[in-house]
Design a protein around this motif. Structure first.
Motif, PDB file in Angstrom:
ATOM      1  N   LYS A  43     -15.866  27.955 -22.610  1.00 28.76           N
ATOM      2  CA  LYS A  43     -15.027  26.822 -22.992  1.00 28.76           C
ATOM      3  C   LYS A  43     -14.501  26.104 -21.759  1.00 28.76           C
ATOM      4  O   LYS A  43     -14.369  26.663 -20.689  1.00 28.76           O
ATOM      5  CB  LYS A  43     -13.878  27.279 -23.898  1.00 28.76           C
ATOM      6  N   SER A  44     -14.169  24.848 -21.945  1.00 27.07           N
ATOM      7  CA  SER A  44     -13.814  23.986 -20.816  1.00 27.07           C
ATOM      8  C   SER A  44     -12.362  24.104 -20.371  1.00 27.07           C
ATOM      9  O   SER A  44     -12.001  23.562 -19.332  1.00 27.07           O
ATOM     10  CB  SER A  44     -14.113  22.526 -21.170  1.00 27.07           C
ATOM     11  N   SER A  45     -11.541  24.810 -21.132  1.00 29.60           N
ATOM     12  CA  SER A  45     -10.144  24.928 -20.727  1.00 29.60           C
ATOM     13  C   SER A  45      -9.633  26.349 -20.951  1.00 29.60           C
ATOM     14  O   SER A  45     -10.154  27.086 -21.803  1.00 29.60           O
ATOM     15  CB  SER A  45      -9.270  23.948 -21.515  1.00 29.60           C
ATOM     16  N   ASP A  46      -8.615  26.709 -20.182  1.00 26.54           N
ATOM     17  CA  ASP A  46      -7.993  28.016 -20.349  1.00 26.54           C
ATOM     18  C   ASP A  46      -7.365  28.155 -21.727  1.00 26.54           C
ATOM     19  O   ASP A  46      -7.352  29.240 -22.302  1.00 26.54           O
ATOM     20  CB  ASP A  46      -6.932  28.252 -19.268  1.00 26.54           C
ATOM     21  N   LYS A  47      -6.845  27.046 -22.256  1.00 28.39           N
ATOM     22  CA  LYS A  47      -6.234  27.073 -23.593  1.00 28.39           C
ATOM     23  C   LYS A  47      -7.248  27.524 -24.634  1.00 28.39           C
ATOM     24  O   LYS A  47      -6.954  28.372 -25.472  1.00 28.39           O
ATOM     25  CB  LYS A  47      -5.686  25.687 -23.943  1.00 28.39           C
ATOM     26  N   HIS A  48      -8.446  26.969 -24.573  1.00 26.42           N
ATOM     27  CA  HIS A  48      -9.487  27.364 -25.529  1.00 26.42           C
ATOM     28  C   HIS A  48      -9.940  28.798 -25.288  1.00 26.42           C
ATOM     29  O   HIS A  48     -10.168  29.558 -26.235  1.00 26.42           O
ATOM     30  CB  HIS A  48     -10.682  26.401 -25.444  1.00 26.42           C
TER      31      HIS A  48
END
Length: 104
Positions: A43-48
């Motif tokens: 995934k492209s973000s730490d949140k995801h």
């Protein structure tokens, strides 16, 4: 991944009538642990990624519950249960720590 192999080897000893019950559920949730970590890492973000780690952690707790049930039903020995429980608790701590390292 080692935990997945250990789970599959352990559930092979379950009674035949559990093949599509507890054995299947146990193997599905243990397989979900590394699968969600792998998927989340793309995934492209730490949140995801953190969302996938949360799912993975949930699967780890589910797998622990399946082990407790297997032990209570006498499908696995106390020795096997303790060994696997120690490993899953360590993995749960590792996943939780990894989540924290990604921040809020």
């Amino acid at each position: 991944m080692d935990l997945v192999s250990e789970s599959y080897n352990t559930t092979k000893t379950f009674p035949d009538f559990e093949k599509f019950g507890l054995a299947s559920q146990t193997n599905r949730c243990v397989t979900s642990i590394p699968s969600n970590i792998a998927e989340g890492s793309s995934k492209s973000s730490d949140k995801h990624f953190k969302n996938y780690l949360e799912i993975s952690l949930g699967s780890a707790f589910e797998w622990e519950t399946q082990l407790i049930i297997a032990h209570n039903e006498k499908y696995i020995s106390a020795e096997t249960f303790k060994k696997l429980e120690q490993k899953i608790k360590q993995l749960q701590k590792m996943i939780s720590s990894f989540q924290l390292s990604l921040g809020k």
